[in-house]
Design a protein around this motif. Sequence first.
Motif, PDB file in Angstrom:
ATOM      1  N   GLY A  46       0.803  -1.211   0.000  1.00 28.55           N
ATOM      2  CA  GLY A  46       0.000   0.000   0.000  1.00 28.55           C
ATOM      3  C   GLY A  46       0.838   1.265   0.000  1.00 28.55           C
ATOM      4  N   GLN A 138      -4.248   5.950   1.012  1.00 31.05           N
ATOM      5  CA  GLN A 138      -4.623   6.296  -0.350  1.00 31.05           C
ATOM      6  C   GLN A 138      -4.906   5.037  -1.166  1.00 31.05           C
ATOM      7  OE1 GLN A 138      -5.056   9.282  -1.647  1.00 31.05           O
ATOM      8  NE2 GLN A 138      -4.344  10.570   0.016  1.00 31.05           N
ATOM      9  N   PHE A 139      -3.927   4.130  -1.225  1.00 32.77           N
ATOM     10  CA  PHE A 139      -4.080   2.927  -2.035  1.00 32.77           C
ATOM     11  C   PHE A 139      -3.626   1.729  -1.215  1.00 32.77           C
ATOM     12  CE2 PHE A 139      -3.003   6.507  -4.787  1.00 32.77           C
ATOM     13  CZ  PHE A 139      -4.163   6.575  -5.546  1.00 32.77           C
ATOM     14  N   VAL A 142      -1.473  -1.519  -4.228  1.00 33.10           N
ATOM     15  CA  VAL A 142      -0.983  -0.813  -5.409  1.00 33.10           C
ATOM     16  C   VAL A 142      -1.055  -1.683  -6.653  1.00 33.10           C
ATOM     17  CG1 VAL A 142       1.056   0.221  -6.470  1.00 33.10           C
ATOM     18  CG2 VAL A 142       0.469   0.779  -4.111  1.00 33.10           C
ATOM     19  N   THR A 145      -4.456  -2.095  -8.002  1.00 37.15           N
ATOM     20  CA  THR A 145      -4.871  -0.834  -8.619  1.00 37.15           C
ATOM     21  C   THR A 145      -4.237  -0.677  -9.983  1.00 37.15           C
ATOM     22  OG1 THR A 145      -5.066   0.179  -6.432  1.00 37.15           O
ATOM     23  CG2 THR A 145      -4.966   1.668  -8.322  1.00 37.15           C
ATOM     24  N   VAL A 152      -5.598   6.906 -11.666  1.00 36.11           N
ATOM     25  CA  VAL A 152      -6.101   6.934 -10.302  1.00 36.11           C
ATOM     26  C   VAL A 152      -6.002   8.342  -9.739  1.00 36.11           C
ATOM     27  CG1 VAL A 152      -5.581   4.528  -9.829  1.00 36.11           C
ATOM     28  CG2 VAL A 152      -3.816   6.239  -9.469  1.00 36.11           C
ATOM     29  N   ASN A 154      -5.328  10.680  -6.654  1.00 32.59           N
ATOM     30  CA  ASN A 154      -4.685  10.655  -5.340  1.00 32.59           C
ATOM     31  C   ASN A 154      -5.146  11.787  -4.443  1.00 32.59           C
ATOM     32  OD1 ASN A 154      -3.446  12.942  -6.327  1.00 32.59           O
ATOM     33  ND2 ASN A 154      -1.353  12.248  -5.964  1.00 32.59           N
ATOM     34  N   LEU A 164       1.937   5.724 -10.575  1.00 31.83           N
ATOM     35  CA  LEU A 164       1.676   5.209  -9.234  1.00 31.83           C
ATOM     36  C   LEU A 164       2.637   4.067  -8.912  1.00 31.83           C
ATOM     37  CD1 LEU A 164      -0.273   5.314  -6.743  1.00 31.83           C
ATOM     38  CD2 LEU A 164      -1.538   3.464  -7.865  1.00 31.83           C
TER      39      LEU A 164
END
Length: 487
Positions: A46, A138-139, A142, A145, A152, A154, A164
């Motif tokens: 993440g 946030q994510f 990763v 995603t 994406v 942010n 990212l």
Amino acid sequence: MIQATNELILGIDLNPGYTQVTYFHQSVKEPMTLGVDESAQMLPTGLCRDENGVWLLWDASGAAEEELSLMSKKQAEAGDGRKPAIWVEAGDSREPVIWAEAEEGRESEIQAETGDSREPAMPTETAADDRETTAYPQFAHVWETVMQGKPVDNGEAVLPPEELLAIYLKLCLADLSLLTSNTKLHVMVTVKTLTEPQNQVIVDALLRLGVERKRIYVQDYLSAFYYYVVNQKKELWMQDVALITYEEGDMVGYVLHIDRSTKPAIARATEIARQPVTEEVRANRSEADWRREKDRLFFELLKKVFERRTISVSYLFGDYFDKSWAVRSIQFLCSGRRAYQGMNLYSKGACYAAMERAGLLDGREILFGGGDMIERNLGMEMSIRGKESYYPLVNAGVNWYEAHHVCEFILHGEREIRLISRPMTPGEPVIHSMRLPGLPKRPDRATRLRMTVYFTSAACCHIDIEDLGFGGLYKPSPMTWSWDIRF
């Protein structure tokens, strides 16, 4: 034999659950796996940003992980400016045994390690001290995603997936920054399965980090498994080699077999057996009953893997297989066989693969025939310096995502292109004719074409052709042609 070099070689295992990085440099004797402390070699997947907008690694529980920067800072304060801020060092007695190497002769190593309770995610506690950190998630995942292939948000800007991923990989590699000065960087990323969009995102992300395109490589897990195996003592892979792993609710058994009847020899890793161990299979059994049932299911899977095969060594990947329940299974597994368990097989295999691409390992007369390997040679007949010759475009034995060729040639009255494909094993060649409708009429040898060849899968080759005209005599036309050749 490993050659001395000042190059930095990285193998990165990238998956939804965690990331691992194994590196090789002249400062170490063998590939080493990074860790943020003495018990964890897995980086969280993440990303989050703190109140100052600084990106941090973030684990699934939402706690921001600052160990990498903290360790770098503490080591710098200690006055050691030469070593990277990592805890694994050549000869460091603190290094945990992840994969027991053959020369150690520890055939029972799997029994000692199967009780390892490490989880495949970063611990939420900081390794440096007990400071509290504020999480700005946030994510959470990763790679998941990135695999969606969509930009994406942010919170401040919209990022393409490759940007990212570049941010994430830069954080994962933070502790190698001191080694990257004045060195050539080779990076092999390994993922479970590989598609063309994933391949492109990985390549673009590493390009953003300044890695040269010719030193970026990508492969799947079974390829990494092969490279790990053939870089162990040869006695361990003179017979078949088994890989037992846990994949999304299934115990899975693979076997690596090397066919030495061909030259070069061809190695293939094949899935032999798969056994679900989901809650549906558990069917409301008590914990004690479920442990016994899992042991039985594991035992049956192993019997299928070993049936009518001579297995010289087995590797259990991950911490799912635990001697607290796999009692009979592990006894069977280790009966007259060598067996090892660990967590960094794929990243280490990727590192070995990158070392071979960089020319740091002695070559061997073996091709890995994985699902990504192109099994046909592709070329064309043309006149080269006045002599009819075969011109190779793509050679068999390479992975489809690495096959790319661009050439230019002059037509001699032809209005079609003829390519020839030949199997790498004995077999008849196939002629592939591609017409060029709309090609401007010009005199012989007054049309130059540019042809781009690449693969979108192991069984599909894509051809693009562009009319370049002929110098100042004939201007290029807007004509282009495209084909797919399916094998």
